[in-house]
Design a protein around this motif. Structure first.
Motif, PDB file in Angstrom:
ATOM      1  N   SER A 162       6.543 -15.183  22.145  1.00 30.49           N
ATOM      2  CA  SER A 162       6.694 -16.152  23.224  1.00 30.49           C
ATOM      3  C   SER A 162       7.153 -17.476  22.629  1.00 30.49           C
ATOM      4  N   GLY A 163       7.636 -18.350  23.497  1.00 29.36           N
ATOM      5  CA  GLY A 163       8.132 -19.618  23.000  1.00 29.36           C
ATOM      6  C   GLY A 163       9.642 -19.695  23.036  1.00 29.36           C
TER       7      GLY A 163
ATOM      8  N   GLY B  38      -1.096 -17.198  22.589  1.00 28.74           N
ATOM      9  CA  GLY B  38      -0.292 -17.460  23.772  1.00 28.74           C
ATOM     10  C   GLY B  38      -0.362 -18.905  24.221  1.00 28.74           C
ATOM     11  N   GLY B  39       0.227 -19.160  25.388  1.00 22.44           N
ATOM     12  CA  GLY B  39       0.198 -20.497  25.968  1.00 22.44           C
ATOM     13  C   GLY B  39       1.173 -21.457  25.308  1.00 22.44           C
ATOM     14  N   ASP B  40       0.944 -22.752  25.560  1.00 17.58           N
ATOM     15  CA  ASP B  40       1.818 -23.770  24.970  1.00 17.58           C
ATOM     16  C   ASP B  40       1.011 -24.977  24.477  1.00 17.58           C
TER      17      ASP B  40
ATOM     18  N   ASP C 218       2.497 -12.841  25.500  1.00 17.80           N
ATOM     19  CA  ASP C 218       2.482 -13.817  26.587  1.00 17.80           C
ATOM     20  C   ASP C 218       3.884 -13.924  27.200  1.00 17.80           C
TER      21      ASP C 218
ATOM     22  N   ASN D  93       4.555 -14.468  30.282  1.00 13.85           N
ATOM     23  CA  ASN D  93       4.621 -15.543  31.269  1.00 13.85           C
ATOM     24  C   ASN D  93       5.215 -16.817  30.670  1.00 13.85           C
ATOM     25  N   ASN D  94       4.884 -17.054  29.403  1.00 13.00           N
ATOM     26  CA  ASN D  94       5.423 -18.235  28.730  1.00 13.00           C
ATOM     27  C   ASN D  94       6.943 -18.169  28.655  1.00 13.00           C
TER      28      ASN D  94
ATOM     29  N   SER E 149      -0.785 -22.819  19.906  1.00 14.34           N
ATOM     30  CA  SER E 149       0.015 -21.686  20.376  1.00 14.34           C
ATOM     31  C   SER E 149       1.136 -21.354  19.402  1.00 14.34           C
TER      32      SER E 149
ATOM     33  N   ALA F 242       4.068 -20.718  20.438  1.00 17.78           N
ATOM     34  CA  ALA F 242       5.234 -21.429  20.969  1.00 17.78           C
ATOM     35  C   ALA F 242       5.456 -22.762  20.276  1.00 17.78           C
ATOM     36  N   ASN F 243       4.352 -23.434  19.895  1.00 16.45           N
ATOM     37  CA  ASN F 243       4.450 -24.734  19.244  1.00 16.45           C
ATOM     38  C   ASN F 243       4.233 -24.666  17.731  1.00 16.45           C
TER      39      ASN F 243
ATOM     40  N   LYS G 140       8.654 -18.664  32.213  1.00 13.87           N
ATOM     41  CA  LYS G 140       8.728 -20.056  32.661  1.00 13.87           C
ATOM     42  C   LYS G 140       9.945 -20.775  32.089  1.00 13.87           C
TER      43      LYS G 140
END
Length: 395
Positions: free
Chosen positions: A94-95, A43-45, A132, A134-135, A49, A51-52, A138
């Motif tokens: 996510s992402g 998760g996260g960025d 995730d 929440n990612n 992650s 996302a990246n 946002k």
């Protein structure tokens, strides 16, 4: 024993059995929650992650656009005007990739309307509860401008079960998710030895266990979507597969995971990981052949297959190539390949080896060395064979 004592004994026995049953149920629930928790992406960025580090999925999305556009257009011609379109992204993670895909779908749908009387769009983002979300949330403010008639919902749950009401869904989409199984194959145990997935050296028992689990899961997936989808509804699915029917062919379908297994095996030889811990670690992932996919679709019976194509996605989908203008960099390519794998396997790997002293960063450093060497020898970035399907719900 008198009647009173027998009654007391029965009461206490029943109470003990009931408590024991509750304990077992609680353990089963915790185990299920643990599986759900680790079957997720990073998760996260941050730099590690998903996302990246989801360039593989983004590359695959770019290769399936023509089928996505054609399928949507065919669906709209057949179904005619629809007041509200329900669309689901199955395994959204996510992402930014998720919203890029949904933007593409809405853009194609809007292009089919000559006036401004667009339908309402209900977009369901589905993944396991541990995803995730929440990612994603946002990013929604950047997705929503100019889309007043578009409503986005999180839909936590396994796509190997029902997610939506019957006869309510128009369009389903999934990219690089259906190679994941619902669980470690039943009956596998430690029979796959030091392999963490299916490789050429796996025993026949392991091949059979993985194939049966995939057949159960994919059949369930089709059955559930068939119940949720309206007649003539459509799905576009892309996932990792294999070129040949024979698992023992020369094709290195599990290349990146095979190299991770070899890395862990080397660490067993050095006494850094126990053999038991490695032998009990198996990835819930299976790469089917086109024949397997076709057979399951025909046998399950909810969908007709309109199209089936295949394309390659490089391990290093960031695009480091050996061409006239760029010197091929095996180290750079290997590092990028490993970061993509780490983004989806680290939670599971960390959970399995949580009671050991193994350093996860050290594992991936060793793994990167093996991948770089493999790419250096081949002087090119190997690829994932990807299957692309367009399915139509039967009447």
């Amino acid at each position: 024993m008198n009647l009173y004592k027998r009654i007391c004994k029965n009461v206490w026995t029943e109470k003990f059995i009931t408590q024991d049953k509750k304990i077992k149920q609680l353990r089963s629930f915790k185990l299920a929650m643990a599986k759900s928790f680790v079957l997720r992406m990073n998760g996260g960025d941050d730099s590690l992650s998903y996302a990246n580090n989801s360039c593989l999925q983004k590359f695959a999305m770019s290769k399936l656009r023509h089928v996505l556009d054609e399928t949507i257009k065919e669906m709209m011609v057949k179904n005619g005007p629809i007041e509200t379109l329900k669309i689901v992204d199955l395994g959204c993670s996510s992402g930014p990739n998720t919203l890029i895909a949904m933007s593409r779908i809405i853009k194609t749908l809007k292009s089919l309307h000559r006036d401004e009387n667009y339908p309402q769009y209900e977009i369901y983002l589905n993944d396991l509860p541990s995803n995730d979300y929440n990612n994603l949330f946002k990013m929604l403010p950047d997705f929503h401008p100019g889309r007043k008639n578009c409503f986005v919902f999180a839909l936590p749950g396994s796509f190997y079960g029902r997610l939506l009401p019957s006869n309510s869904l128009q369009f389903g989409y999934s990219c690089y998710c259906l190679q994941w199984l619902s669980q470690i194959p039943e009956g596998l145990g430690m029979s796959n030895k030091e392999n963490i997935c299916i490789v050429r050296t796996s025993p026949q028992k392991a091949f059979e266990a993985y194939a049966k689990q995939y057949e159960r899961d994919f059949s369930t997936f089709l059955k559930c979507r068939g119940e949720e989808m309206i007649p003539n509804g459509r799905m576009v699915l892309a996932f990792v597969g294999r070129k040949n029917v024979d698992h023992r062919s020369e094709e290195d379908v599990s290349g990146t995971l095979r190299l991770l297994g070899e890395t862990l095996s080397d660490m067993v030889d050095e006494g850094l990981i126990s053999k038991e811990d490695l032998n009990s670690f198996n990835m819930p992932m299976y790469f089917p052949s086109q024949n397997e996919v076709k057979t399951i679709i025909e046998q399950e019976g909810s969908f007709d297959m309109d199209k089936m194509e295949a394309f390659e996605v490089p391990w290093d989908a960031n695009g480091y190539k050996n061409n006239d203008n760029e010197v091929f960099d095996a180290h750079k390519s290997g590092k990028s390949s490993v970061q993509c794998v780490r983004a989806f396997i680290e939670p599971m790997l960390g959970y399995h080896f949580r009671n050991t002293s193994v350093d996860i960063d050290y594992v991936f450093d060793r793994y990167e060395q093996n991948v770089v060497e493999h790419i250096h020898v081949s002087m090119a970035t190997p690829s994932y064979h990807t299957l692309l399907l367009s399915l139509k719900r039967k009447f």
